[in-house]
Design a protein around this motif. Structure first.
Motif, mmCIF file in Angstrom:
data_model
loop_
_atom_site.group_PDB
_atom_site.id
_atom_site.type_symbol
_atom_site.label_atom_id
_atom_site.label_comp_id
_atom_site.label_asym_id
_atom_site.label_seq_id
_atom_site.Cartn_x
_atom_site.Cartn_y
_atom_site.Cartn_z
ATOM 1 N N PRO A 91 0.842 -1.206 0.000
ATOM 2 C CA PRO A 91 0.000 0.000 0.000
ATOM 3 C C PRO A 91 0.874 1.252 0.000
ATOM 4 O O PRO A 91 2.019 1.232 0.456
ATOM 5 C CB PRO A 91 -0.800 -0.122 1.299
ATOM 6 C CG PRO A 91 0.047 -0.979 2.186
ATOM 7 C CD PRO A 91 0.783 -1.930 1.282
ATOM 8 N N ALA A 92 0.323 2.306 -0.552
ATOM 9 C CA ALA A 92 1.050 3.579 -0.557
ATOM 10 C C ALA A 92 0.919 4.265 0.790
ATOM 11 O O ALA A 92 -0.111 4.143 1.465
ATOM 12 C CB ALA A 92 0.505 4.490 -1.654
ATOM 13 N N ARG A 93 1.961 4.976 1.181
ATOM 14 C CA ARG A 93 1.910 5.795 2.380
ATOM 15 C C ARG A 93 1.541 7.217 1.971
ATOM 16 O O ARG A 93 2.168 7.781 1.067
ATOM 17 C CB ARG A 93 3.261 5.765 3.092
ATOM 18 C CG ARG A 93 3.585 4.391 3.679
ATOM 19 C CD ARG A 93 5.020 4.277 4.118
ATOM 20 N NE ARG A 93 5.924 4.267 2.973
ATOM 21 C CZ ARG A 93 7.217 3.965 3.063
ATOM 22 N NH1 ARG A 93 7.755 3.653 4.226
ATOM 23 N NH2 ARG A 93 7.982 3.976 1.991
ATOM 24 N N PRO A 94 0.519 7.806 2.603
ATOM 25 C CA PRO A 94 0.009 9.112 2.151
ATOM 26 C C PRO A 94 1.075 10.206 2.078
ATOM 27 O O PRO A 94 0.973 11.111 1.249
ATOM 28 C CB PRO A 94 -1.066 9.451 3.192
ATOM 29 C CG PRO A 94 -1.475 8.132 3.755
ATOM 30 C CD PRO A 94 -0.254 7.277 3.737
ATOM 31 N N ASP A 95 2.087 10.138 2.945
ATOM 32 C CA ASP A 95 3.101 11.193 2.969
ATOM 33 C C ASP A 95 4.332 10.830 2.139
ATOM 34 O O ASP A 95 5.332 11.546 2.159
ATOM 35 C CB ASP A 95 3.526 11.488 4.410
ATOM 36 C CG ASP A 95 4.094 10.246 5.118
ATOM 37 O OD1 ASP A 95 3.884 9.137 4.603
ATOM 38 O OD2 ASP A 95 4.730 10.414 6.175
ATOM 39 N N ASP A 96 4.280 9.735 1.395
ATOM 40 C CA ASP A 96 5.429 9.281 0.619
ATOM 41 C C ASP A 96 5.500 10.053 -0.696
ATOM 42 O O ASP A 96 4.611 9.929 -1.545
ATOM 43 C CB ASP A 96 5.307 7.782 0.352
ATOM 44 C CG ASP A 96 6.534 7.213 -0.347
ATOM 45 O OD1 ASP A 96 7.476 7.981 -0.607
ATOM 46 O OD2 ASP A 96 6.546 6.003 -0.621
ATOM 47 N N GLN A 97 6.552 10.830 -0.869
ATOM 48 C CA GLN A 97 6.723 11.614 -2.091
ATOM 49 C C GLN A 97 7.863 11.059 -2.956
ATOM 50 O O GLN A 97 8.408 11.775 -3.797
ATOM 51 C CB GLN A 97 7.005 13.077 -1.740
ATOM 52 C CG GLN A 97 5.829 13.805 -1.113
ATOM 53 C CD GLN A 97 4.652 13.927 -2.069
ATOM 54 O OE1 GLN A 97 4.824 14.107 -3.265
ATOM 55 N NE2 GLN A 97 3.438 13.823 -1.531
ATOM 56 N N ALA A 98 8.206 9.780 -2.767
ATOM 57 C CA ALA A 98 9.329 9.215 -3.524
ATOM 58 C C ALA A 98 9.029 9.118 -5.013
ATOM 59 O O ALA A 98 9.848 9.508 -5.849
ATOM 60 C CB ALA A 98 9.690 7.839 -2.972
#
Length: 369
Positions: A91-98
């Protein structure tokens, strides 16, 4: 000293170059063969890497606008077995900007901004050696000279022959693309199977992948190893659909439904340039992106192209020695691009192979733990 510069191609590489030049107070001629910005669908979504595509957008002064449009949730990834069993779920992490996703059309419009693209300017040939610059010949018979011509015109570049005789070669893998609209309302079961980002199923020498775009639109691709079919006819969607369903016979029904409910189909054999493609430097002409280093579409190509466009623009804008700036840029581009061409080439071999566990192992290596 002001130079007359043309960039051939209005894709991510060319537009990023022009936009960064514009930010530094320099106008360039953007020559695009398409008749208008909306003459054909812009394609699926792209993931913008923090140290590559996002860095290029930062250099163009567009990072905040990108972040407002991008979808961090699009980084979610799910791998299914051919029987429909979920093998991996990241799942994606909402604060992940990678590596947030953005639709190609949204990215194009963001980069266009104030640029005045010359639509319908199809380039047929570039001839260097006109003074220190190059002559551009157009399909309508006109000719213009520039101090620098930048080929950002993709796999079948019309600029590349001025520098290199090399042409792309077929990888052995073909991609047939289709799409689903309003998936959340029309196909809620498929929407749940895909998740928030992308989903893939890998079998022996073939795969089915699905990628969310914005607005409930999903791009679906069937990938498979096969001889190049230069006569492939995609006009009869039902014939194409029947062929794909036969190819993937025995796979789970929900996976096959991605193909059953697809609309039009597009045939996209995957081509590449040699891993270490370089050329003898020629004053007045250079290349960016796929024109310079076409590689499998595994997330690096557009990011590299945009970063190259931004870096070349900064180098040209900051230097009084136009040819010296271009020559230094090419050396930097070649070294980095060859690394990524090797990575993506090896990746394609593992993703579409006779051993589907290779695909799963590759994702285990690159996905966050």
């Amino acid at each position: 000293m002001r130079h007359r510069i043309a960039v051939v191609g209005g894709g991510p590489a060319g537009l990023t170059f022009a936009r960064v030049m514009h930010r530094h107070g320099h106008l360039v001629d953007v020559l695009e063969r398409e008749p208008s910005r909306d003459s054909r669908p812009p394609g699926g979504a792209l993931d913008m890497h923090a140290g590559m595509g996002q860095l290029a957008l930062s250099k163009a002064g567009l990072l905040a606008e990108f972040q407002a449009l991008s979808r961090p949730e699009g980084q979610a990834m799910r791998i299914l077995d051919t029987d429909g069993t979920v093998l991996r779920d990241w799942p994606a992490r909402p604060d992940d900007q990678a590596n947030p996703e953005i639709d190609r059309g949204q990215l194009r419009d963001l980069l266009l901004g104030p640029l005045d693209v010359q639509w319908g300017r199809a380039v047929t040939e570039v001839a260097p050696g006109v003074g220190d610059g190059a002559l551009v010949r157009f399909a309508d018979g006109r000719e213009e000279t520039f101090d620098l011509v930048i080929g950002a015109d993709g796999a079948w570049s019309r600029v590349r022959p001025a520098l290199s005789p090399v042409v792309p070669h077929y990888t052995g893998v073909t991609y047939v693309e289709t799409s689903l609209d309003d998936v959340d309302t029309r196909h809620p079961d498929l929407a749940r199977m895909i998740g928030d980002g992308s989903m893939a199923v890998y079998g022996v020498n073939r795969a089915v992948v699905a990628q969310r775009n914005s607005g409930g639109h999903v791009k679906v691709g069937a990938q498979f190893r096969a001889p190049l079919d230069e006569r492939a006819d995609m006009d009869d969607a039902e014939v194409v659909r029947a062929g794909l369903l036969e190819m993937f016979d025995g796979w789970a029904d929900p996976v096959l439904d991605l193909l059953r409910h697809g609309t039009a189909f597009a045939y996209r054999p995957l081509y590449v340039l040699p891993v270490s493609h370089t050329w003898t430097h020629v004053p007045g002409v250079t290349l960016l992106g796929d024109a310079a280093h076409l590689m499998p579409p595994l997330g690096a190509g557009a990011n590299l192209a945009m970063l190259e466009g931004a870096e070349l623009a900064e180098a040209v804008a900051a230097s009084d020695d136009l040819d010296g700036a271009v020559r230094a840029f090419e050396e930097q581009m070649w070294a980095r691009a060859s690394r990524w061409a090797k990575i993506t080439g090896d990746g394609l071999e593992r993703l579409v192979s006779s051993d589907p566990t290779q695909a799963l192992a590759l994702f285990d290596e690159v996905q966050p733990s």
